[in-house]
Scaffold this motif. Structure first.
Motif, PDB file in Angstrom:
ATOM      1  N   THR A 138     146.406 -37.273 -17.007  1.00 23.39           N
ATOM      2  CA  THR A 138     145.353 -37.875 -16.186  1.00 23.39           C
ATOM      3  C   THR A 138     144.257 -38.426 -17.086  1.00 23.39           C
ATOM      4  O   THR A 138     143.879 -37.790 -18.073  1.00 23.39           O
ATOM      5  N   ASN A 154     151.194 -40.980 -11.453  1.00 20.78           N
ATOM      6  CA  ASN A 154     151.000 -42.126 -10.562  1.00 20.78           C
ATOM      7  C   ASN A 154     151.402 -43.414 -11.274  1.00 20.78           C
ATOM      8  O   ASN A 154     150.991 -43.655 -12.416  1.00 20.78           O
ATOM      9  N   SER A 169     145.865 -40.640 -12.113  1.00 19.15           N
ATOM     10  CA  SER A 169     146.383 -39.280 -12.148  1.00 19.15           C
ATOM     11  C   SER A 169     147.753 -39.262 -12.823  1.00 19.15           C
ATOM     12  O   SER A 169     148.490 -40.250 -12.795  1.00 19.15           O
ATOM     13  N   ALA A 170     148.067 -38.135 -13.416  1.00 19.30           N
ATOM     14  CA  ALA A 170     149.356 -38.004 -14.095  1.00 19.30           C
ATOM     15  C   ALA A 170     150.497 -38.236 -13.105  1.00 19.30           C
ATOM     16  O   ALA A 170     150.511 -37.662 -12.024  1.00 19.30           O
TER      17      ALA A 170
END
Length: 324
Positions: A49, A228, A225-226
């Motif tokens: 993120t 996405n 975000s991680a």
């Protein structure tokens, strides 16, 4: 009799028409199945993120495998790498110190000077001992003089050996357990540095395959975000021709068969069937044909030989390849 002749002529005409229909009539073109071009895009996002600091591509760009896509803020990761590098340097210095001599070079120099003096003293006592042995053999020196000379020679020999042992000990590295601990600490520091570098590398994302950027979902400055997706990448190999066939046609098609694909405004190409659905379904919601279709159909997918000639969503017509 007059009625029989027209009847016979009618029968002959019917037989001729039937023969032409079943034998001499032109071969019908194979039925064409309607379908469209589908694609499974790669949705690529960061593993961590962070704020999107740089976007290297735009929608419609073609990018080669390994090309830069985007970068996520990595200041913290870079700082962690620097800390890990400092830890490696410290652990390496400690190992060098453990491998070095136990005493400082200046202290060893003092011992070397003592060794030199002990050698000189031993040489002097050796000469005195040799002279006393000669005199005692001639009877001109007392036995006590020989004994004193021998004692002095033995004393100087022992002192020289002692100094040499001190020099050897001073030059020894740390003890084996200390060396092992220092080596393990260096290995751990290096492993941590490698982990920090891998973590920092996740902030710069590259293309996993050659393809075209279909969509961009984030802009520079936005927080991602991680996991996405930031971009959607379409490799040419992800294109497939999807079409539906009636139940009656299904037994004639097999995985590996070649089909002919045509579309408006494009040249005919070939595709290889790589999937045939096991279950039937009803007429799909999108179908590019004005003809009536059977409600019960089976989905088939094929890989085109020239995917660059097709576009996602493009309607196509499919016919079996001659001889397949």
């Amino acid at each position: 009799m007059k009625r029989t002749v027209p009847l016979l002529l009618a029968i002959v005409a019917a037989i001729g028409a039937g023969y032409w229909w079943f034998v001499l009539r032109p071969a019908e073109a194979p039925a064409a199945w309607q379908g469209w071009v589908e694609a499974d895009s790669l949705f690529i996002g960061p593993e961590v993120t962070g704020r999107l600091t740089h976007l290297s591509v735009a929608r419609g760009d073609r990018i080669e495998k390994g090309g830069a896509l985007f970068t996520v803020e990595s200041d913290v990761a870079a700082a962690q790498v620097r800390v890990a590098e400092a830890a490696v340097a410290q652990a390496a210095a400690q190992l060098d110190a453990a491998n070095a001599s136990r005493q400082r070079p200046e202290e060893i120099d003092v011992l070397l000077a003592q060794e030199k003096a002990a050698k000189a003293a031993l040489e002097e006592s050796r000469l005195e001992y040799e002279r006393a042995k000669t005199l005692a053999a001639k009877g001109t020196a007392a036995v006590s003089v020989l004994d004193q000379a021998r004692a002095a020679y033995d004393r100087d020999t022992a002192e020289l050996e002692q100094v040499r042992h001190q020099i050897a000990v001073a030059r020894l590295p740390a003890r084996e357990p200390d060396l092992k601990r220092a080596e393990e600490a260096l290995a751990e520091a290096r492993a941590n540095l490698e982990q920090m570098r891998l973590q920092a590398g996740k902030h710069a994302v590259t293309a996993p395959a050659t393809g075209t950027i279909q969509e961009v979902y984030y802009r520079a400055g936005e927080v991602v975000s991680a996991g996405n997706p930031v971009v959607a990448l379409l490799p040419p190999s992800a294109l497939k021709v999807r079409f539906f066939v009636p139940e009656a046609v299904l037994p004639r098609l097999h995985v590996g068969d070649t089909i002919k694909v045509t579309c408006d405004g494009c040249t005919a190409g070939k595709a290889t069937i790589d999937f045939i659905a096991e279950e039937a379904e009803y007429t799909p919601p999108v179908i590019y044909s004005l003809e009536e279709r059977a409600k019960l159909v089976f989905r088939i997918e094929a890989v085109p030989e020239k995917p660059e000639a097709l576009r996602v969503g493009q309607p196509v017509s499919v016919v079996p390849e001659a001889g397949s």
